[in-house]
Design an enzyme around this catalytic site. Sequence first.
Site, short mmCIF file in Angstrom:
data_model
loop_
_atom_site.label_atom_id
_atom_site.label_comp_id
_atom_site.label_asym_id
_atom_site.label_seq_id
_atom_site.Cartn_x
_atom_site.Cartn_y
_atom_site.Cartn_z
N SER A 61 16.65 13.23 -124.23
CA SER A 61 15.80 12.52 -125.19
C SER A 61 14.69 13.38 -125.79
O SER A 61 14.03 12.93 -126.73
CB SER A 61 15.17 11.30 -124.53
OG SER A 61 16.16 10.33 -124.33
N LYS A 64 14.74 13.64 -129.46
CA LYS A 64 14.42 12.54 -130.37
C LYS A 64 13.31 12.86 -131.38
O LYS A 64 13.41 12.49 -132.55
CB LYS A 64 14.11 11.26 -129.57
CG LYS A 64 15.38 10.64 -128.99
CD LYS A 64 15.09 9.53 -128.01
CE LYS A 64 16.42 8.92 -127.51
NZ LYS A 64 16.26 8.23 -126.23
N TYR A 189 24.72 12.00 -131.99
CA TYR A 189 23.66 11.74 -131.00
C TYR A 189 23.99 12.41 -129.66
O TYR A 189 23.13 13.05 -129.04
CB TYR A 189 23.49 10.22 -130.84
CG TYR A 189 22.55 9.83 -129.72
CD1 TYR A 189 21.17 9.92 -129.88
CD2 TYR A 189 23.05 9.40 -128.49
CE1 TYR A 189 20.31 9.58 -128.84
CE2 TYR A 189 22.20 9.05 -127.45
CZ TYR A 189 20.83 9.15 -127.63
OH TYR A 189 19.97 8.82 -126.60
N TYR A 241 8.52 6.15 -122.95
CA TYR A 241 9.13 4.82 -122.83
C TYR A 241 8.15 3.80 -122.28
O TYR A 241 6.99 3.80 -122.66
CB TYR A 241 10.41 4.90 -121.96
CG TYR A 241 11.35 5.93 -122.44
CD1 TYR A 241 11.97 5.79 -123.66
CD2 TYR A 241 11.58 7.09 -121.72
CE1 TYR A 241 12.81 6.75 -124.15
CE2 TYR A 241 12.42 8.07 -122.19
CZ TYR A 241 13.03 7.89 -123.41
OH TYR A 241 13.85 8.85 -123.88
N VAL A 259 16.20 12.78 -119.71
CA VAL A 259 16.79 12.60 -118.38
C VAL A 259 17.37 13.89 -117.81
O VAL A 259 17.81 13.91 -116.67
CB VAL A 259 17.86 11.47 -118.36
CG1 VAL A 259 17.21 10.10 -118.53
CG2 VAL A 259 18.96 11.69 -119.38
O1 DON Z 1 21.23 8.56 -124.33
C1 DON Z 1 21.06 8.83 -123.15
O2 DON Z 1 21.13 7.98 -122.28
C2 DON Z 1 20.74 10.26 -122.81
N1 DON Z 1 21.56 11.15 -123.58
C3 DON Z 1 19.31 10.53 -123.12
C4 DON Z 1 18.37 9.53 -122.49
C5 DON Z 1 17.10 10.12 -122.08
O3 DON Z 1 16.92 11.31 -121.99
C6 DON Z 1 16.03 9.19 -121.65
N2 DON Z 1 14.87 9.93 -121.25
N3 DON Z 1 14.16 10.00 -120.34
#
Ligand code: DON
Length: 305
Positions: A61, A64, A189, A241, A259
Amino acid sequence: MQTVLNEILHTCKEETTRGAVANYIPELAKADPNQLGICLVDADGKSVCAGDWSHCFSMQSVVKPLILLLALQDSGVDAVRALVGMEATGKPFDAFNYSDQALTGAHINPMINTGAIALCTLIGGSDYEEKFQRLLQLAGKLSGNPSMDILESVYLSEKATGNKNRALAYMLRAYGMVNDPAEDIIDCYFKACSIGVSCMDLARIAAVFAGHGLDPVTGQRLMDAEYARYVNATLATCGMYDGSGEFALKVGIPAKSGVGGGIMGVVPKKMGIGVFAPALDKKGNSVAGFKVLELLSRQLDLSVY
Ligand code: DON
């Protein structure tokens, strides 16, 4: 400064035993939770790093803010605001439940999955491969690392298992918020999330946002100041978040987590920070990374509040 970073990492090493590495993307479950790294790039372009700062991990993320920036550059503020709001949702990053209301832009922001997936449609390009390549080029330019590329195994792992994100893309279509094929949008994405970076890359990117578009290393202007402020404000309110409020209180700098264990911190006019520690709390934020930023902010008086 080197001593400060070494000491903070030493103090926070124990924090790497808390939380757990992400496993809903199987490839991320292979990460070594003992790793901990940090890099700072200051307003003069000088960098200081410690620990596992050169280790390559997937942005997840943390990409983003770059999707938002490119959507702003390619389509303008009005188009971005029309598609995606900017208020914190107080919900998890992959929240699905939009109740019985119709999904509208007002319900989502650029830092949660639904918002970032929607914003992929506002990146310029004749197809989604070109849109992704332009995003990759932007990441390479802001970080000063043009050889940056996707980590293929992470991309394939999320592509094989990311049905919740796939469903979010279909939901955006169902509510008429996007018109392109959901599979094309979501592929862009997934690739974006799998771009490989180090703490140094994140610190360099953050330093450009901190400099309101000026790269402190090269002196070049890489984005409009107006867009840098847009992104920084969004990081401050939604970047961590449903942990954004606590992060504002304890750390007090605009930041984005992923993540993969990375956190990018933007200290306006002062420095960019990249931190990496793969074990996460329940909200998907790096536990040790959060602690490192908390101690650093306290020690260097970095809170913007
Ligand atoms: O879309 C997802 O679930 C992962 N590719 C990215 C989510 C993410 O990094 C949330 N962050 N803490």
